[in-house]
Design a protein around this motif. Structure first.
Motif, PDB file in Angstrom:
ATOM      1  N   ARG A   1       0.779  -1.220   0.000  1.00 17.72           N
ATOM      2  CA  ARG A   1       0.000   0.000   0.000  1.00 17.72           C
ATOM      3  C   ARG A   1       0.826   1.293   0.000  1.00 17.72           C
ATOM      4  O   ARG A   1       0.454   2.263   0.675  1.00 17.72           O
ATOM      5  N   PRO A   2       1.926   1.355  -0.771  1.00 13.86           N
ATOM      6  CA  PRO A   2       2.610   2.646  -0.929  1.00 13.86           C
ATOM      7  C   PRO A   2       1.802   3.519  -1.877  1.00 13.86           C
ATOM      8  O   PRO A   2       0.947   3.016  -2.617  1.00 13.86           O
ATOM      9  N   PRO A   3       2.027   4.833  -1.899  1.00 17.96           N
ATOM     10  CA  PRO A   3       1.350   5.680  -2.883  1.00 17.96           C
ATOM     11  C   PRO A   3       1.658   5.188  -4.295  1.00 17.96           C
ATOM     12  O   PRO A   3       2.812   4.932  -4.638  1.00 17.96           O
ATOM     13  N   SER A   4       0.637   5.058  -5.103  1.00 16.62           N
ATOM     14  CA  SER A   4       0.807   4.478  -6.434  1.00 16.62           C
ATOM     15  C   SER A   4       1.808   5.248  -7.286  1.00 16.62           C
ATOM     16  O   SER A   4       2.590   4.651  -8.036  1.00 16.62           O
ATOM     17  N   GLY A   5       1.796   6.571  -7.177  1.00 19.27           N
ATOM     18  CA  GLY A   5       2.693   7.381  -7.982  1.00 19.27           C
ATOM     19  C   GLY A   5       4.152   7.098  -7.711  1.00 19.27           C
ATOM     20  O   GLY A   5       4.985   7.114  -8.621  1.00 19.27           O
ATOM     21  N   GLU A   6       4.484   6.835  -6.452  1.00 18.01           N
ATOM     22  CA  GLU A   6       5.880   6.562  -6.098  1.00 18.01           C
ATOM     23  C   GLU A   6       6.378   5.276  -6.746  1.00 18.01           C
ATOM     24  O   GLU A   6       7.562   5.144  -7.057  1.00 18.01           O
ATOM     25  N   VAL A   7       5.482   4.332  -6.969  1.00 20.95           N
ATOM     26  CA  VAL A   7       5.857   3.059  -7.572  1.00 20.95           C
ATOM     27  C   VAL A   7       5.850   3.132  -9.094  1.00 20.95           C
ATOM     28  O   VAL A   7       6.764   2.636  -9.754  1.00 20.95           O
ATOM     29  N   LEU A   8       4.843   3.760  -9.651  1.00 21.77           N
ATOM     30  CA  LEU A   8       4.628   3.712 -11.094  1.00 21.77           C
ATOM     31  C   LEU A   8       5.392   4.758 -11.901  1.00 21.77           C
ATOM     32  O   LEU A   8       5.707   4.529 -13.069  1.00 21.77           O
ATOM     33  N   ASP A   9       5.685   5.908 -11.314  1.00 22.35           N
ATOM     34  CA  ASP A   9       6.371   6.956 -12.077  1.00 22.35           C
ATOM     35  C   ASP A   9       7.725   6.488 -12.634  1.00 22.35           C
ATOM     36  O   ASP A   9       7.990   6.648 -13.836  1.00 22.35           O
ATOM     37  N   PRO A  10       8.602   5.921 -11.804  1.00 19.72           N
ATOM     38  CA  PRO A  10       9.885   5.467 -12.367  1.00 19.72           C
ATOM     39  C   PRO A  10       9.727   4.303 -13.340  1.00 19.72           C
ATOM     40  O   PRO A  10      10.478   4.188 -14.307  1.00 19.72           O
ATOM     41  N   ILE A  11       8.741   3.440 -13.114  1.00 27.31           N
ATOM     42  CA  ILE A  11       8.500   2.327 -14.025  1.00 27.31           C
ATOM     43  C   ILE A  11       8.009   2.842 -15.366  1.00 27.31           C
ATOM     44  O   ILE A  11       8.416   2.356 -16.426  1.00 27.31           O
ATOM     45  N   ASN A  12       7.157   3.845 -15.338  1.00 25.28           N
ATOM     46  CA  ASN A  12       6.658   4.420 -16.595  1.00 25.28           C
ATOM     47  C   ASN A  12       7.804   4.997 -17.415  1.00 25.28           C
ATOM     48  O   ASN A  12       7.848   4.847 -18.635  1.00 25.28           O
ATOM     49  N   ALA A  13       8.743   5.658 -16.734  1.00 24.44           N
ATOM     50  CA  ALA A  13       9.895   6.226 -17.442  1.00 24.44           C
ATOM     51  C   ALA A  13      10.725   5.117 -18.082  1.00 24.44           C
ATOM     52  O   ALA A  13      11.184   5.251 -19.225  1.00 24.44           O
ATOM     53  N   ALA A  14      10.900   4.013 -17.367  1.00 25.45           N
ATOM     54  CA  ALA A  14      11.680   2.896 -17.903  1.00 25.45           C
ATOM     55  C   ALA A  14      10.980   2.278 -19.107  1.00 25.45           C
ATOM     56  O   ALA A  14      11.624   1.896 -20.095  1.00 25.45           O
ATOM     57  N   ILE A  15       9.660   2.166 -19.034  1.00 23.56           N
ATOM     58  CA  ILE A  15       8.895   1.608 -20.155  1.00 23.56           C
ATOM     59  C   ILE A  15       9.024   2.491 -21.390  1.00 23.56           C
ATOM     60  O   ILE A  15       9.285   2.009 -22.498  1.00 23.56           O
ATOM     61  N   ASN A  16       8.848   3.775 -21.220  1.00 22.80           N
ATOM     62  CA  ASN A  16       8.906   4.677 -22.366  1.00 22.80           C
ATOM     63  C   ASN A  16      10.314   4.772 -22.949  1.00 22.80           C
ATOM     64  O   ASN A  16      10.498   5.077 -24.131  1.00 22.80           O
ATOM     65  N   ASP A  17      11.325   4.497 -22.128  1.00 21.21           N
ATOM     66  CA  ASP A  17      12.698   4.466 -22.627  1.00 21.21           C
ATOM     67  C   ASP A  17      12.895   3.346 -23.646  1.00 21.21           C
ATOM     68  O   ASP A  17      13.733   3.443 -24.539  1.00 21.21           O
ATOM     69  N   LEU A  18      12.103   2.278 -23.506  1.00 16.92           N
ATOM     70  CA  LEU A  18      12.188   1.169 -24.461  1.00 16.92           C
ATOM     71  C   LEU A  18      11.873   1.654 -25.873  1.00 16.92           C
ATOM     72  O   LEU A  18      12.533   1.260 -26.835  1.00 16.92           O
ATOM     73  N   PHE A  19      10.874   2.503 -25.974  1.00 15.48           N
ATOM     74  CA  PHE A  19      10.472   3.017 -27.291  1.00 15.48           C
ATOM     75  C   PHE A  19      11.457   4.034 -27.814  1.00 15.48           C
ATOM     76  O   PHE A  19      11.726   4.098 -29.011  1.00 15.48           O
ATOM     77  N   LEU A  20      12.020   4.844 -26.910  1.00 16.82           N
ATOM     78  CA  LEU A  20      13.013   5.829 -27.328  1.00 16.82           C
ATOM     79  C   LEU A  20      14.263   5.132 -27.846  1.00 16.82           C
ATOM     80  O   LEU A  20      14.851   5.541 -28.851  1.00 16.82           O
ATOM     81  N   THR A  21      14.681   4.062 -27.164  1.00 17.08           N
ATOM     82  CA  THR A  21      15.862   3.314 -27.586  1.00 17.08           C
ATOM     83  C   THR A  21      15.634   2.703 -28.953  1.00 17.08           C
ATOM     84  O   THR A  21      16.535   2.660 -29.800  1.00 17.08           O
ATOM     85  N   GLU A  22      14.423   2.232 -29.179  1.00 21.15           N
ATOM     86  CA  GLU A  22      14.092   1.605 -30.459  1.00 21.15           C
ATOM     87  C   GLU A  22      14.180   2.581 -31.613  1.00 21.15           C
ATOM     88  O   GLU A  22      14.568   2.213 -32.724  1.00 21.15           O
ATOM     89  N   GLU A  23      13.861   3.834 -31.375  1.00 26.24           N
ATOM     90  CA  GLU A  23      13.847   4.848 -32.420  1.00 26.24           C
ATOM     91  C   GLU A  23      15.247   5.336 -32.759  1.00 26.24           C
ATOM     92  O   GLU A  23      15.470   5.925 -33.805  1.00 26.24           O
ATOM     93  N   GLN A  24      16.193   5.116 -31.854  1.00 32.31           N
ATOM     94  CA  GLN A  24      17.541   5.634 -32.067  1.00 32.31           C
ATOM     95  C   GLN A  24      18.343   4.737 -33.011  1.00 32.31           C
ATOM     96  O   GLN A  24      18.044   3.569 -33.163  1.00 32.31           O
TER      97      GLN A  24
END
Length: 475
Positions: free
Chosen positions: A452-475
């Protein structure tokens, strides 16, 4: 009746610009990497039947409930095409995907298989699927014959069709009618609720009222003991349904304005950092803190919410229309259905999904495989599926029969079909890197439910890591 499938805003879905397709990873490189990860699975699964007989069409599926109907379809197909033999193999969900991957590696997989939207983008990227629009038998499938939007789901980012629609499903509430009557609640009341992330609205009030502790005190009455609950108002066994909360919090989050990705199909940016999602999750899992919903690990996750409702441990659950036959098996009490609650944005949305049949790029006889896939999507086979009363068939001309069967069993099909008619549906994420996204989000949702931690504290860094996958693919 013809059903139309739209996005939450009511706009019909459209596929991405074929010219926007990104460079695909090397199939051989993926297979080499995957071989290391799945060798043990290959040995354990026992898959290894040699391919080579072009007269035999190997067809794989995971759903035991649908197996009899598709065996009947296979028998009909063989009568019309005596030169072919359809060999159906059914494997449970988890083993199914391990075995399928191993089959791609060792060239021992099926010619045709049932595919899922969470899996096919990766398979399409890796070029292990055969484009159906390039096969004579399947190139002429009429989009208008199927529920609107289903063909769009199975159209890849390159514009090719990789799946022939076989069914569709939505999410609704299943309830124990005995519990409702004891609580003085009518099905109409249950199907006309609203919620918000601040106080849960009338939906949380209902969940509280349906919750009963071991002393017979309801969740909305003085003296309620949240630590000793006999019947929970709302069941839960899985914290997130992979990466979208399909049968859990997804409809609530969408009703609060959250969308998983930046576009309905083939998005390149996820939105797990959206405050609307965080507020939804904090409220949703907070129901466990209040004693209205089970805590993490309290019930066996493998048993699902089905066992919770059937055992009388919960008063209602959110689940998919494909589960109607299972809930219809209750001998202890009547089970009914009701629509999901209306969210802050004024809609009562539900996830909509549709399975499809795909052809392996290594099919022994592509023409035979395409003939079988075309037959699976035909009125003749879809009528058989409709008569089985297991799922909503993909074809518009076959849905009514399934509705009749479920209505005869006492289930209100409008809980599943009204959101479709009213354009209040949304899709599971269809993007590249689906397996990576699920691997990152599944433990995150488990942590949010269990600790039961605040959802934002858990998901914000994970979201950044996920979106990095797409950025890496475009490079």
């Amino acid at each position: 009746m013809k059903y139309s499938i739209f996005t939450r805003t009511g706009r019909p879905l459209s596929t991405s610009d074929p010219g926007s397709r990104r460079t695909r990873p090397s199939r051989s490189r993926w297979l080499s990497t995957a071989a290391i990860a799945t060798t043990a699975g290959l040995l354990l699964s026992g898959c290894g039947q040699e391919q080579g007989d072009s007269n035999v069409i190997d067809y794989w599926m995971w759903d035991t409930q649908q197996l009899p109907a598709y065996q009947e379809c296979a028998d009909l197909f063989e009568k019309e095409n005596p030169q072919y033999k359809v060999n159906i193999t059914q494997t449970g969900w988890d083993d199914y995907w391990q075995r399928l991957t191993a089959g791609f590696l060792a060239d021992t997989g099926p010619d045709v298989f049932v595919n899922h939207v969470s899996r096919y983008p990766q398979y399409a990227d890796l070029e292990v699927l055969m484009p159906l629009d390039e096969q004579e038998a399947t190139a002429g499938q009429e989009e208008s014959e199927y529920a609107e939007g289903l063909m769009d789901i199975w159209t890849g980012a390159d514009g090719h069709q990789y799946g022939s629609p076989k069914d569709w499903d939505t999410i609704a509430l299943f309830y124990n009618d005995t519990e409702l009557k004891e609580a003085g609640v009518t099905p109409d009341e249950l199907g006309n609720l609203e919620w918000n992330p601040q106080d849960g609205g009338s939906f949380e009030d209902m969940v509280a009222h349906l919750t009963v502790d071991e002393n017979g005190v309801r969740g909305d009455e003085p003296g309620f003991d949240k630590d000793n609950v006999a019947v929970y108002g709302l069941g839960l066994s899985d914290p997130g349904g992979g990466n979208s909360g399909q049968g859990q919090w997804g409809p609530f989050a969408n009703g609060a304005g959250w969308e998983a990705t930046d576009q309905p199909l083939w998005g390149t940016e996820y939105n797990y950092d959206d405050p609307a999602l965080h507020e939804t999750l904090d409220w949703y899992f907070g129901l466990s803190d209040k004693g209205y919903m089970p805590k993490y690990g309290q019930f066996n996750q493998d048993d699902g919410t089905l066992s919770q409702l059937m055992s009388g441990s919960v008063a209602m659950v959110a689940d998919g229309s494909w589960m109607v036959p299972a809930y219809a098996g209750s001998e202890e009490f009547d089970i009914g259905t009701a629509r999901m609650p209306e969210g802050p944005n004024g809609t009562a949305p539900t996830v909509i999904n549709g399975l499809a049949d795909s052809i392996s790029a290594d099919a022994d006889d592509p023409e035979a495989a395409a003939e079988w896939v075309a037959f699976l999507g035909s009125k003749k086979c879809q009528s058989v599926v409709a008569e089985a009363g297991v799922v909503f068939p993909a074809r518009n001309d076959s849905v009514a029969r399934t509705e009749e069967i479920w209505t005869e069993q006492g289930f209100d099909t409008s809980a599943f079909t009204d959101p479709v008619d009213e354009g209040e549906t949304f899709y599971l994420p269809i993007t590249s890197h689906g397996a990576d996204v699920t691997a990152l989000t599944t433990p995150a949702f488990q942590e949010i439910w269990s600790d039961r931690p605040p959802s934002g504290e858990v998901l914000d860094p994970i979201n950044a890591a996920i979106n990095d996958l797409f950025l890496t693919e475009e490079q």
